[in-house]
Scaffold this motif. Structure first.
Motif, PDB file in Angstrom:
ATOM      1  N   LEU A   1      -9.630  -4.091  12.884  1.00  0.00           N
ATOM      2  CA  LEU A   1     -10.622  -4.467  11.884  1.00  0.00           C
ATOM      3  C   LEU A   1      -9.915  -5.100  10.682  1.00  0.00           C
ATOM      4  CD1 LEU A   1     -13.509  -4.587  10.850  1.00  0.00           C
ATOM      5  CD2 LEU A   1     -13.251  -2.227  10.066  1.00  0.00           C
ATOM      6  N   ARG A   2      -8.756  -4.562  10.323  1.00  0.00           N
ATOM      7  CA  ARG A   2      -7.982  -5.165   9.233  1.00  0.00           C
ATOM      8  C   ARG A   2      -7.474  -6.546   9.643  1.00  0.00           C
ATOM      9  NH1 ARG A   2      -4.156  -0.342   8.026  1.00  0.00           N
ATOM     10  NH2 ARG A   2      -5.035   0.442   9.962  1.00  0.00           N
ATOM     11  N   TRP A   3      -7.130  -6.704  10.897  1.00  0.00           N
ATOM     12  CA  TRP A   3      -6.744  -8.022  11.427  1.00  0.00           C
ATOM     13  C   TRP A   3      -7.891  -9.014  11.183  1.00  0.00           C
ATOM     14  CZ3 TRP A   3      -2.252  -9.222  14.345  1.00  0.00           C
ATOM     15  CH2 TRP A   3      -2.266 -10.446  14.980  1.00  0.00           C
ATOM     16  N   ALA A   4      -9.101  -8.582  11.493  1.00  0.00           N
ATOM     17  CA  ALA A   4     -10.275  -9.438  11.297  1.00  0.00           C
ATOM     18  C   ALA A   4     -10.473  -9.764   9.819  1.00  0.00           C
ATOM     19  CB  ALA A   4     -11.523  -8.767  11.870  1.00  0.00           C
ATOM     20  N   TYR A   5     -10.222  -8.793   8.936  1.00  0.00           N
ATOM     21  CA  TYR A   5     -10.361  -9.054   7.502  1.00  0.00           C
ATOM     22  C   TYR A   5      -9.374 -10.130   7.044  1.00  0.00           C
ATOM     23  CZ  TYR A   5     -13.282  -4.851   6.960  1.00  0.00           C
ATOM     24  OH  TYR A   5     -14.272  -3.913   7.035  1.00  0.00           O
TER      25      TYR A   5
ATOM     26  N   VAL B   1       0.900 -11.891   3.814  1.00  0.00           N
ATOM     27  CA  VAL B   1      -0.435 -11.302   3.703  1.00  0.00           C
ATOM     28  C   VAL B   1      -0.330  -9.777   3.751  1.00  0.00           C
ATOM     29  CG1 VAL B   1      -1.623 -13.301   4.706  1.00  0.00           C
ATOM     30  CG2 VAL B   1      -0.841 -11.461   6.200  1.00  0.00           C
ATOM     31  N   ASN B   2      -1.375  -9.112   3.287  1.00  0.00           N
ATOM     32  CA  ASN B   2      -1.440  -7.660   3.356  1.00  0.00           C
ATOM     33  C   ASN B   2      -2.885  -7.236   3.154  1.00  0.00           C
ATOM     34  OD1 ASN B   2      -0.706  -4.931   3.472  1.00  0.00           O
ATOM     35  ND2 ASN B   2       1.027  -5.207   2.066  1.00  0.00           N
ATOM     36  N   VAL B   3      -3.188  -6.041   3.609  1.00  0.00           N
ATOM     37  CA  VAL B   3      -4.478  -5.414   3.345  1.00  0.00           C
ATOM     38  C   VAL B   3      -4.177  -4.185   2.497  1.00  0.00           C
ATOM     39  CG1 VAL B   3      -6.545  -4.378   4.322  1.00  0.00           C
ATOM     40  CG2 VAL B   3      -5.408  -6.257   5.528  1.00  0.00           C
ATOM     41  N   VAL B   4      -4.681  -4.197   1.268  1.00  0.00           N
ATOM     42  CA  VAL B   4      -4.372  -3.172   0.279  1.00  0.00           C
ATOM     43  C   VAL B   4      -5.580  -2.266   0.096  1.00  0.00           C
ATOM     44  CG1 VAL B   4      -3.667  -2.828  -2.126  1.00  0.00           C
ATOM     45  CG2 VAL B   4      -2.815  -4.806  -0.853  1.00  0.00           C
ATOM     46  N   ASN B   5      -5.348  -0.954   0.041  1.00  0.00           N
ATOM     47  CA  ASN B   5      -6.476  -0.040  -0.159  1.00  0.00           C
ATOM     48  C   ASN B   5      -6.769   0.145  -1.653  1.00  0.00           C
ATOM     49  OD1 ASN B   5      -4.736   1.975  -1.172  1.00  0.00           O
ATOM     50  ND2 ASN B   5      -4.692   3.108   0.753  1.00  0.00           N
TER      51      ASN B   5
ATOM     52  N   SER C   1      -1.171  -3.101   5.752  1.00  0.00           N
ATOM     53  CA  SER C   1      -0.958  -4.008   6.886  1.00  0.00           C
ATOM     54  C   SER C   1      -0.201  -5.262   6.459  1.00  0.00           C
ATOM     55  CB  SER C   1      -2.303  -4.406   7.501  1.00  0.00           C
ATOM     56  OG  SER C   1      -3.052  -3.278   7.843  1.00  0.00           O
ATOM     57  N   PRO C   2       1.081  -5.138   6.143  1.00  0.00           N
ATOM     58  CA  PRO C   2       1.821  -6.331   5.748  1.00  0.00           C
ATOM     59  C   PRO C   2       2.026  -7.264   6.932  1.00  0.00           C
ATOM     60  CG  PRO C   2       3.318  -4.476   5.993  1.00  0.00           C
ATOM     61  CD  PRO C   2       1.918  -3.938   6.173  1.00  0.00           C
ATOM     62  N   GLY C   3       2.085  -8.553   6.646  1.00  0.00           N
ATOM     63  CA  GLY C   3       2.293  -9.510   7.716  1.00  0.00           C
ATOM     64  C   GLY C   3       2.509 -10.915   7.193  1.00  0.00           C
ATOM     65  N   ARG C   4       2.495 -11.840   8.129  1.00  0.00           N
ATOM     66  CA  ARG C   4       2.669 -13.261   7.815  1.00  0.00           C
ATOM     67  C   ARG C   4       1.638 -14.071   8.579  1.00  0.00           C
ATOM     68  NH1 ARG C   4       8.443 -14.976   5.918  1.00  0.00           N
ATOM     69  NH2 ARG C   4       7.067 -16.372   4.884  1.00  0.00           N
ATOM     70  N   ALA C   5       1.247 -15.159   7.969  1.00  0.00           N
ATOM     71  CA  ALA C   5       0.313 -16.084   8.611  1.00  0.00           C
ATOM     72  C   ALA C   5       0.849 -17.499   8.436  1.00  0.00           C
ATOM     73  CB  ALA C   5      -1.073 -15.969   7.985  1.00  0.00           C
TER      74      ALA C   5
ATOM     75  N   ASN D   1     -15.152   4.647   3.888  1.00  0.00           N
ATOM     76  CA  ASN D   1     -15.426   4.318   2.493  1.00  0.00           C
ATOM     77  C   ASN D   1     -14.205   3.887   1.691  1.00  0.00           C
ATOM     78  OD1 ASN D   1     -18.261   4.698   2.659  1.00  0.00           O
ATOM     79  ND2 ASN D   1     -17.857   6.893   2.745  1.00  0.00           N
ATOM     80  N   ASP D   2     -13.062   3.675   2.335  1.00  0.00           N
ATOM     81  CA  ASP D   2     -11.955   3.032   1.639  1.00  0.00           C
ATOM     82  C   ASP D   2     -12.387   1.608   1.295  1.00  0.00           C
ATOM     83  OD1 ASP D   2     -10.288   5.208   1.861  1.00  0.00           O
ATOM     84  OD2 ASP D   2      -8.951   4.313   3.354  1.00  0.00           O
ATOM     85  N   VAL D   3     -11.863   1.094   0.217  1.00  0.00           N
ATOM     86  CA  VAL D   3     -12.097  -0.302  -0.154  1.00  0.00           C
ATOM     87  C   VAL D   3     -10.819  -1.057   0.168  1.00  0.00           C
ATOM     88  CG1 VAL D   3     -12.607  -1.920  -2.019  1.00  0.00           C
ATOM     89  CG2 VAL D   3     -13.740   0.325  -1.954  1.00  0.00           C
ATOM     90  N   LEU D   4     -10.927  -1.972   1.116  1.00  0.00           N
ATOM     91  CA  LEU D   4      -9.771  -2.741   1.570  1.00  0.00           C
ATOM     92  C   LEU D   4      -9.867  -4.170   1.048  1.00  0.00           C
ATOM     93  CD1 LEU D   4      -9.506  -1.546   5.279  1.00  0.00           C
ATOM     94  CD2 LEU D   4      -8.328  -0.653   3.248  1.00  0.00           C
ATOM     95  N   THR D   5      -8.768  -4.649   0.494  1.00  0.00           N
ATOM     96  CA  THR D   5      -8.704  -5.996  -0.052  1.00  0.00           C
ATOM     97  C   THR D   5      -7.582  -6.755   0.639  1.00  0.00           C
ATOM     98  OG1 THR D   5      -9.455  -5.174  -2.201  1.00  0.00           O
ATOM     99  CG2 THR D   5      -8.449  -7.372  -2.153  1.00  0.00           C
ATOM    100  N   THR D   6      -7.922  -7.856   1.256  1.00  0.00           N
ATOM    101  CA  THR D   6      -6.927  -8.718   1.879  1.00  0.00           C
ATOM    102  C   THR D   6      -6.377  -9.654   0.818  1.00  0.00           C
ATOM    103  OG1 THR D   6      -8.008  -8.635   4.029  1.00  0.00           O
ATOM    104  CG2 THR D   6      -6.564 -10.489   3.625  1.00  0.00           C
ATOM    105  N   VAL D   7      -5.052  -9.692   0.722  1.00  0.00           N
ATOM    106  CA  VAL D   7      -4.383 -10.562  -0.237  1.00  0.00           C
ATOM    107  C   VAL D   7      -3.395 -11.456   0.507  1.00  0.00           C
ATOM    108  CG1 VAL D   7      -4.646  -8.952  -2.166  1.00  0.00           C
ATOM    109  CG2 VAL D   7      -2.606  -8.817  -0.722  1.00  0.00           C
TER     110      VAL D   7
END
Length: 147
Positions: free
Chosen positions: A62-66, A120-124, A131-135, A95-101
């Motif tokens: 789901l974070r991948w999709a975000y 990239v990362n998904v920060v709570n 979810s650190p990564g590269r695109a 109910n966590d709030v996830l922000t993709t940066v």
């Protein structure tokens, strides 16, 4: 064709617009239904506790999709997402709030293509990167759009 961003407009260090979602049970169910991911650890708090996570926890994909949603919103429908890699380093709970940066790490022209690499990362909601990564995205050139 209309694009959201062109290669010439991008600079190293530039942040892309954030994409944010609250990971409530409704979003989990919708994602699980589309991806056949109805596992007890994602739906049942007791199963999540038994797995050592304190409660039911969200799907990594789901974070991948975000991240893909954030990239697509930034580059538009016509540009291309070439690569995406993520590491799932922390769980998310209901109910966590996830922000993709994302931040532009590199831009280069290679074999006639305009490539932009992003960290990239998904920060709570606590500021923890989950979810650190590269695109890598392929962007159009304004020069090509004019000719």
């Amino acid at each position: 064709m209309a694009y959201n961003v062109y290669f010439e407009d991008v600079e190293v260090g530039q942040e892309i617009p954030a994409f944010q979602r609250r990971t409530d049970f409704m979003n989990w169910n919708r994602f699980a239904a589309v991806n056949e991911e109805f596992y007890y650890i994602h739906m049942d708090d007791e199963a999540g506790k038994a797995a050592g996570q304190g409660a039911a926890f969200g799907m990594g994909n789901l974070r991948w999709a975000y991240v893909l949603n954030a990239l697509r919103a930034w580059i538009g429908d016509e540009a291309e997402v070439r690569e995406l890699t993520l590491q799932f380093r922390a769980v998310n709970h209901k109910n966590d709030v996830l922000t993709t940066v994302g931040v532009v790490a590199e831009k280069k022209q290679e074999n006639g293509e305009n490539l932009v690499t992003l960290d990239v990362n998904v920060v709570n909601q606590d500021g923890v990167g989950t979810s650190p990564g590269r695109a890598v995205v392929l962007l159009p050139s304004r020069v090509d759009a004019v000719s």
